[in-house]
Structures are given as C-alpha cells and as structure tokens.
Design an enzyme around this catalytic site. Structure first.
Site, PDB file in Angstrom:
ATOM      1  CG  HIS B 163      -2.074  -0.955   1.127  1.00 37.77           C
ATOM      2  ND1 HIS B 163      -1.909  -2.313   1.077  1.00 37.77           N
ATOM      3  CD2 HIS B 163      -3.411  -0.752   1.044  1.00 37.77           C
ATOM      4  CE1 HIS B 163      -3.097  -2.902   1.001  1.00 37.77           C
ATOM      5  NE2 HIS B 163      -4.014  -1.978   0.975  1.00 37.77           N
ATOM      6  CG  HIS B 213      -6.520   0.359  -1.437  1.00 41.35           C
ATOM      7  ND1 HIS B 213      -7.301   1.443  -1.780  1.00 41.35           N
ATOM      8  CD2 HIS B 213      -7.154  -0.230  -0.381  1.00 41.35           C
ATOM      9  CE1 HIS B 213      -8.343   1.508  -0.965  1.00 41.35           C
ATOM     10  NE2 HIS B 213      -8.281   0.509  -0.118  1.00 41.35           N
ATOM     11  CD  GLU B 333     -12.493  -5.423   3.657  1.00 39.92           C
ATOM     12  OE1 GLU B 333     -11.744  -4.723   2.956  1.00 39.92           O
ATOM     13  OE2 GLU B 333     -12.460  -5.437   4.890  1.00 39.92           O
ATOM     14  CB  CYS B 429      -9.891   1.881   7.069  1.00 47.36           C
ATOM     15  SG  CYS B 429     -11.091   0.568   6.944  1.00 47.36           S
TER      16      CYS B 429
END
Lengths: 645, 645
Positions: B163, B213, B333, B429
């Site tokens: 990330h 991401h 998700e 998050c």
C-alpha cells in the site's frame, strides 16, 4: 437390567427389494455408479482428476516389502489434507488424507450389490482390489497408505486432523458387507487385524485418543457383532467415553491448552453423554451419534441413549431442512445454530443425509417410534436421491434448496453450491456413500423384536423375518397403496407394525389395527394380506416462522417427496412467482409433476420506489420432485415459494 | 473542445455549516472522535490493541538518520499485510501494511476541523505528528514506514498487494486539507516531495505500474490543483491509463501469466475507460471511480466520463442498498453481482459509502443532475451515520440491514456482522474516514458554475460563492422547510438550483422556478429569501423484486432517513412481524420514531406442518432511523419487514 435395545434391523441377506420405484435406482447404481467408481479408483476415467486410490495401496505394498526385507524406505511429509501430483515426490502418497476410504466405500457397495445379485466379473475386480489392500497391510495389522508410504514413525500422532481411524472404520464396514455379500473372509480378516492393533494401541493405560473424524465407533460395533470379539465393543466404548473429556486429548496431541471449544468441529468439546445439540461437521456428527446409539443399545446405557435423543430432537426440530438435508453452513460443512436454515447457502452434504439415515435406524432400534423412519424417508427420497443424476453419471455433494446459477458463479459465498451435478469430485466421498446406501437399502426396511415386525420404509420386497415371511407389494410413491402378504408365521403373538408416514392425514386398512407411536399395529393370527391405502396428495407445507428465510413462504410436497420449481418449467426469476393456496394442486400421474395456480409479478425496473401493489398476472406453476432437479441443464431452482396475498 | 466539467464544488474555506442536525454531529467528531483517534495513534488508549502508527514513523526516522550517517540498517521481511507484536523483531515495522494512512486520515480530519474552528492545542498535536512524519521521509522523498523500516530494497516491488501508493494518496489528501485549514506548508511540501519521486518513478519509460489500492489518482489531482504542477495530473492520468492494460503489470510483478480476472478485486482486470460495472473491493472501486471522474473533468475525456456514468448507473440501479451501502459480500469486501443485496450478509463498509459520496460529488461536477446528491444523501444519512455511535465512542465497520446477534456469534458466515459498535479496530480505516468526511461536510453542499449555484445537500450554512453570498437556514430533516437568503449578488444571470430530493413528491416554493434534472432553478435578480417546503412524510418503499431477499417485503423511510425495527422496541423474532400498509404511519416529532400498525405472528413450534394461515395479533410497530440502531445494547434489527397479506 433389561436391554434398552427394543428391536434389530433385518439385514440384506433376509430382504430382497422388489419395488417399482427403487428397482430402477438400485439397477442404476449397479450398472453405472459402481463400474464408474471402479474406473475412477483405478485412474481410468479420461479427463478426470486422478484418484490415486489403488495406486496408493500398490505403493504401500512395495514399502511394506522393503521394510520386511529389512531395507531402507524414504520419508515424506505427513502434514496436510491433500497431497497433489505437482508438489510432491512421485513415490509419495497422493490424494486426500482419507483417500483409502474411497476404496473401502466402493468395496462396501460392491458387497451389498453382490448380496442383491451375484456378478462374477464385479467380484473378480473387487477381489483384486482386496488383494491390493491386504498386500499393503503391515505385519502388525496397521493399514493406512498415507502413513505407510510417507512416514511410519508418525502413525497415530495426529488423530484430530488426519484420518487413520476413519479409514479403518470404512475398511471394517466394507469388510462386513463384503463378507455378508460373498462369504469371503479375506477383507474381514484384514479389518480384524487392524482392529486388533487399534484395540491394543488405544485404551486406559496406553493412548487415550479417539478419532478426529468419527466412524470407527460404529464400525467396531459392527465388527464386534460379526466376530463376537468383545474387545471391539470395548474399544468403541473407550473412544466414546474418552471423547471430549478434559484434559482434552487433542490439547495433549497439539501441545496447546484450550477450553475445548476448538473441538466443536469434531464434536469433542464435551463428553458425548453430556451432549445435547448437534454441532460441528455434520457428517462427523451423525457418524458419532450413530455410534453412540449403537453403543447405548449394546451396553444398555440410558445416559447415552438420553443424549442421543436430545441430539436427535435438536436436529429434527431445529436443524433439519424439509428435504432431510443437514449442515446449514459450508464453513466446516457444519451444523449451524438453531433455526438457521438458509436455502441458498445450505450445505446439506449428501453424505450427511446418508449418515442421518444411519442414525435414524440406530435410534429406531432403541425406540420403536416412527419418527426415525419418517426422517430417514425424508432424507432418502429428497436430499440423498437428489445427490445423483437420473442417469447415474453425475452427483451433487451439496444440496441447496434455492439455486441461482449466476450466484454460484459470481458469489464466492456460494461457490460450494453447484447448479449442475459434477462428474466426480477430487474429494469423492458422496457418490460412493450414496452407492453403499442404495445397495444396502434392504437393511432399512424392517426392524423386528420378539413378536413384532416393524415395516419402517414402505418399499416393495420379499423378506424372511425371524417370526414370519413377508411380501410387501408397494405402489407407495404413486398411489399410497401397499399389500403385505404374511406367511410362514412362527409365533402366535405376531404383530405387524406399519409406519404411517407423519404427513399422512388418512390411512385405510383392510384389517383392524391399533395405532401407537406412529405405527399401525396389526395382530396377525394367520397367513393373510394386509392392505393399506395411505392418503397421498399434494400438500402445502409451512416451515416454522422461527426460520427467518421462509417466513411468508411455503413448500409443496406429495407423499415422501418434496417438490421444487425449476426455471426450465417456470421461467427465470422464480422469486417473482407466488402460489395461490386457495386453488387446488393437481398431481400429474403421467410424469409425477404437480401443477398449481399462482401469479407472476412484473419485474420492477427501479431498484427502489414508493410501494404500490405489484402488477402481476395469473400463471400455472409446475413443480417437480426435488430429487429430480438439475437434470435438464443449468437453471434456477427453488423449494420455497411466496404465498399469494 | 469545451470543458466537460460543468461546475466545481465550494471548498470548506467558503462554507460554514450551521445546522440543527449536523452541528451536533460535527461537534461530536471534534470533541470525541478526533481526540480519541489521537490517543489511539499514539498507543495511549488503555486496553486497546496498539496502533503502532506514530511509533512506526519514529522508527523510520531513526533508520533514516542511520542511513544518512552512512551506517548499516537491518532488514526485516516485507511479506504480509499485518505485522504483529509477537512474531517480529521489536525494531521492525508493526501493524497493517497501510498503518501510515491512519495518521494521514487523522491529519486530514484535523485540517478540516481547524478550518471549521481553530484549536491551538489540537494544532500543536498535529504539528508534532507532522514533524514525526516528515522526519521519516527519505532524502529522495520516499515516505512509507513499512519499507523504510523493514527493507529499502523492496520499495515499489509489490504494488498489487501492498500500500505505498495508497499511503501516499492519504498523505497528499491530508496535506492539502491541512494546508487549507491552517496555511501550514510543511506536510504539503513532504507530500509534493513524495509525489515528485512517484512522478519520476512511474511513467512510460520507467515503471509502468499502478496502485493496488487506488486513491493516489484522485490525490495527485488534488495536489495538482493545489500546486499547479502538471506532472501530478500527468501521473494520475498515467496510473488510470496503464491500469488493466494487457500485458498486466501485476502479471509482470508476480511473474505469472493470467487473463486478468485475478485482478477484478483491484479493478485492474481491464482498462478503466472500458469498465462498465462496479466490481471488486468496494472501497478501492469508488476511490478509482472518483479518480476517473476527476481526471475526466481535468483532461476533458468523454470516454472516461462515459465509463464513469456506466459504472455509476450500475451501482445505483443494481448494487446499492437502500441505506446507501455498497459492497454486498465480505469476501474481498467487495461488490457482488447485479441485484445481489442480501440484508444479513451485507458488508456495506462505512468507508465504501464515504467513497461513494466522493464519487457522487465528482460526478456531480461533470453532470448537473440531482441523482448524484440524492445518492450521496442516502449514503450520508444512513450507512455513514450508522457507522458511529451516538456518543461518538464506538463504530461500525460493517453496516448490515438485518442483524440477529446469535448469528453473528455462531455463524461464521456472519462473523463480520457485529451486533454492537466496536471501540476501535486494529484495521482502523472506517472511524478516521468517517471523521474526515464529517469534518469536510461543508465541501459537499454546493457546486457552482458561471451563473448557477447548485445547492446539493440541504444542510444549513453560510457560504461565499463566486457569484453571491448565501445563508441557508435548514429545518430539512425535521419539517422539510428551508430558507435561502441570497445577498451580495455579482452577476445579473444568477440562478440558484436547489436539489429536490428524489423521494419528494411535492415541494412548495415562495418564488417561481423551473425544474430540470432534479433541481428547482430560481432566477435571482435581487437579494431575496427563497423558501422551499419539501414534503417529508413517512413512506413505504419497495425494493425491486429482482432482489430476491426483499420480495414480499418493504422498508419505511422519512425524508433522507431509512428506518429500522429494533428488538428493544418490538420484541425478539422481528421476522414474525408484518406491516399493514393500509394503515397510516405516524411520525413522532418528539423522538423521531415512526409508529405503524402491523401484526405479530404466533411462533410456530413445529418445524414443518401443513400450511394454515398464521395465527397473529395486532401490534404497533416502532421504527427508528437506521443511523441510530445499535445504540441501546445488543439486539435484533431489520430494515425490511414483510407486508401484511
């Protein structure tokens, strides 16, 4: 103390099925399934994943000879459930940790099949395989190809996760069936030799372990009954008594310290006698519960029987699908909590329903109540039969009550739900389990005690009970009509108890009967023919509103069959259909379908809008027996339909 | 070519919220959430899992000094998403691979918060943290503590899974917000320095990768707008253009050869300009789509705009919960397939709805249609607000539409569905994402172009648009009444366009207006007060019958709020309740609840029985706003209720 065992079932050598409905299915298994599985075991199915099953026995036999000749043999890891072709030495074990059991289940089916009908060619093949199996058995009786091939020093060191005792159980079951079907003792002797080793290894003063995947318990009892060797019964009792006792054996084995909850999956979180809820892996569960019931009967243990009854009641009142499926969740192929019975996410493994039928029969021997055979019938005619295609060539492992093919393809939560039956599975437990059940179906028809012959499944047959001969002519699945001819009566107190199916509101008989615990009891004083007409008609069934998914919905049944809607008959978007319960349901004798009246809603194009009653049109609905779904290509299916307002 | 960007939103320095409903929530975030998160970042919350966020920056700064002094630094693995305390060297990086972003999201929220209200104490803390962040930045501009601490040689070698570019994106967003809120450039300079390195590293002739991401795309565009540096816009375009191009960069990176389907999770299965369906990880998706829309506006790319519109339409017509939640499946998700919107298994991550609001605003700037703000409103007042407890001290990550606490405890398929809000998450998050949205809410109210000021969210405020000043007094959530005072008019062609909420059947205004694309357009020639009364009343909403779960059911709404039933008001077994749609729904102004008439079915004790109409009794039903559910302890909740027949 009186025995708590109230009856025993008639075995396959006493009962010959002759039934309009079942003859075809049994023949199909004999003609298609058994030969196909033989090819699969031998890795002779083109295009199919290799089974490696026979190959493993051959490899193990070689290792055994080298050991016996005093040679050095290699060591490979024993550290996972599946050993693939790519990532291991070609001399190592291949396939699933329980791969041997596929061979045993096939042999068991063959044993039963040969008791139905001799077949020299099949027997020759089976004998060859038995030879291969026995050649792999170590001198001390040990017989599990994974450990023999890969690492002898690790034998019985991971009871929790690996499957030596499970494979033993299937070996013993196969051995008994093969002996009964053929009179051949070779496999039975091998099973006993392994059983002897297990009895020596596991007991109070030695290893206090027990199977991670149950089945050895019930298998040891079968072996005890066949051989009379008390140590087999004792070891079955030992396994069931040790299970779930603190300190947990699996803690000792894994070097951890837990409160036992980790072992719910294995039903080893508490002692079986204290269990009252069906939990964990469903197949393991019903195999354990069957073993518990068998043991309770053998040793007259009321506490164990009481636990079995609580577990049974938990299943049938809170954890059972209308199809006789059990195991609501794919995660752990497991029972879920009470009333958690989702239609689309259901696991309902074919094997679990097969095991439920085992459990039902064992309970029936301890409790002459028709509830057990009612549930066995539900499982047999619906979830189990749905497991096999009409041509006997493909199989469901998972038996959902609602299928949307797109969901199976695109929703990973439903990847276990296949919209069409599969040719074979790398984990091929279900097809052979189904085969062995169908080939031994004759053993599920009768139970008998001193004076009473119980007819539990209304399947046509000829039978030699202890107290009389019976010829049951059955048109049960079609008209509900049966004739039972009783001859050769050997007692003046004979009663014939015929199960009145629990869905049946009316039954007419040609003779007087008394009714108790779900059975019609006929006093038989002379040779006669009992005729019973069960009222078999389409019914609308409501599932308890404690099951959230089915509120406002109903299912359609007729006799033992649950019905389903398929897209091929009713168009797509089955959820837009509703059933008008005021209108009659018509049974179509020609093809076994049911036609009902209902409505089709117009699709709502907007995702959300102010409510107004749906615009809809009348439509006929076509229901087919659930066991026949998925035989006309990939399409939507559902068992429950909304009731029209 | 004319710009396809039709308007721009007014930023927080131009708009000051003053609203009876929102003032309290914004204060709550400032008073509770921001200070709590500060403590969490600094590992000062007793009993909470450690965040390690600041600690990582401090460790990275030390490594940096050693490197600059020419010393040797250790190497630790960079091989997983989470680095726990137990299993790694205490000097190594700790926490999630995206742990840095928690700090940046907090700083962003603080930036917005300080632009609402100066707070010296808070600014001092933020400045100290900014100092820690900047101290960790390498000489070449690189700034990601995982790689700085653990292994400098692996920088930018796993774009797919790790990330770095994601953390950069949040750094840039924080830097812009903090600069706008305080005028301080320190963090903005650090972000630009890192951005410069990224621009050098990624381009046609160097590394052709793109973020695993997404967020860097939209962040680079923000940075470009703030600094005017064209290379930031170019790199954003580069990332979006390279994404999903064959040969797939992730194939190159991982040394595999795929057909791209493996990258659906990352929306990198095909080029963004060719995408037409929302797929994969929902947060990643909406961040990418926002970046695409922002880029389309900046570079006048109609193809990209067209892709954005298709994706938007796919979401809002087929993949959107009534609560504004997106992401139907916990597995990844992620978005599921069209119309797959299960209530009980929903993921509906708070962050995803926050991202949907970003996407909506970006689209609104390209298309002056009220649909975007309608959906943003739905997400904001329902899924997002539900994410935070009424006391601001606990949070939902997942926002289901149906909860049975026992299922969350006992059904592993629902382990993501929490029946009560959690204090903090190790993967934290959502709370900071919610905080930064709430603190920047003023930026979501207006868009403006040459002559028209669009009022998109009906939130009370004072604003300085380019062409006039506005004072919006709003009683929107209570009565639907708003007053808009227009002063300081700078054009004779001024139009004020007021969004008429899509659920609203009637609106009355004190002035003439024309209606287009969901807006009421008022021509303003002189200072005036526009008064609008939107009809706000309880409504019964039907979800499309393409959504299988909701057939036969309805939901209740009022104004922007979706309502829900809770056990604490209505008893357990909510599925046994039905709503009588013929009877009126009563809004209780005192507490915001809605009372409706319905029935409670008697529980069916038998699991299966012949159908007969349910026995039931009349009952009052109490609905509360969905955003307030779960504030009174663990209990059942559901949004959809069956309609009474």
């Amino acid at each position: 103390m009186d025995s708590i065992k109230l009856s025993h079932h008639l075995k396959s050598n006493k009962v010959k099925i002759d039934d309009g409905f079942w003859n075809k299915i049994i023949s199909l298994v004999q003609r298609e399934v058994i030969p196909y599985q033989y090819k699969a075991l031998c890795d002779k199915v083109e295009g199919a994943e290799k089974s490696h099953s026979i190959e493993n026995f051959i490899k193990a036999a070689k290792i055994k000879s080298v050991i016996e000749a005093g040679g050095q043999v290699p060591v490979y890891p024993v550290d996972k459930w599946f050993y693939d072709e790519q990532n291991s030495d070609s001399n190592a074990f291949k396939g699933w940790v329980f791969q041997d059991s596929d061979v045993y289940k096939w042999l068991e089916a063959v044993g039963y099949s040969l008791s139905i009908k001799q077949n020299d060619n099949l027997k020759k093949k089976a004998d060859e395989i038995i030879e291969a199996v026995c050649s792999a058995q170590l001198e001390n009786g040990y017989l599990d190809t994974l450990y023999i091939i890969n690492d002898r020093s690790k034998i019985f060191t991971n009871l929790k996760d690996f499957h030596e005792l499970y494979c033993f159980g299937h070996l013993a079951e196969a051995a008994v069936a093969y002996y009964n079907g053929t009179g051949e003792k070779r496999l039975l002797e091998a099973a006993c030799k392994f059983a002897d080793l297990i009895c020596e290894t596991f007991n109070e003063s030695n290893l206090k372990g027990y199977p991670g995947h149950e089945i050895a318990e019930l298998a040891l009892i079968k072996l005890y009954r066949e051989t009379g060797k008390k140590q087999y019964l004792d070891t079955a009792e030992f396994f069931i008594t040790q299970r779930g006792k603190a300190p947990y054996y699996y803690d000792i084995e894994t070097g951890r310290s837990t409160d036992g909850r980790d072992y719910i999956y294995n039903q080893a979180h508490k002692e079986p006698r204290l269990q009252d809820e069906a939990v964990g892996h469903a197949v393991r569960g019903v195999y354990l519960y069957t073993g518990m019931a068998e043991l309770a009967g053998e040793i007259n243990n009321d506490e164990l029987l009481s636990a079995c009854k609580k577990i049974w009641n938990n299943i049938v009142t809170k954890k059972l699908y209308i199809t006789g499926g059990i195991g609501s969740t794919a995660d752990g192929e497991a029972f879920s909590f009470d009333y958690d019975l989702p239609n689309d996410l259901a696991y309902c493994e074919t094997c679990a329903s097969v095991g439920l039928i085992f459990f039902a029969r064992s309970m029936n021997e301890l409790d002459s109540n028709s509830v057990y055979a009612d549930i066995a019938e539900k499982a047999l005619y619906n979830c189990v039969l749905a497991g096999m295609a009409e041509d006997g060539k493909s199989f469901f492992y998972v038996n959902p009550l609602e299928v949307l093919p797109e969901a199976s393809r695109r929703d990973s939560r439903k990847k276990h739900v296949k919209p069409v039956r599969q040719k074979w599975f790398s984990c091929a437990c279900c097809p052979p389990n189904l085969a062995r059940l169908i080939c031994s179906l004759s053993e599920y028809i009768y139970t008998e005690n001193d004076n009473t012959v119980f007819i539990n499944q209304l399947i046509g047959n000829y039978a030699e009970a202890d107290k009389c001969s019976l010829h049951l002519k059955s048109d049960y699945t079609k008209s509900g009509h049966i004739d039972i001819e009783i001859t050769n009566i050997k007692t003046d107190k004979l009663k014939i108890a015929v199960r009145m199916p629990n869905y049946c509101e009316n039954a007419k008989a040609n003779m007087c009967y008394s009714y108790a615990d779900g059975y019609m009891y006929f006093d038989i004083t002379e040779e006669c023919i009992i005729t019973v007409d069960f009222e078999i008609k389409p019914q609308i069934i409501k599932c308890s509103n404690r099951v959230r998914e089915n509120c406002g919905k109903v299912a359609v049944t007729r006799g033992p069959f649950v019905y389903a809607l398929e897209e091929v008959d009713n168009g797509s978007n089955l959820q837009m259909l509703t059933l008008d319960a005021e209108k009659p349901l018509i049974y179509n004798e020609a093809n076994g379908t049911i036609t009902a009246s209902g409505y089709r809603e117009a699709p709502d194009e907007e995702l959300y809008k102010a409510y107004s009653p749906a615009s809809k049109e009348k439509t006929d609905l076509t229901f087919i027996p659930y066991c026949k779904w998925g035989n006309r290509g990939e399409n939507e299916m559902e068992v429950y339909i909304r009731l029209e307002k």
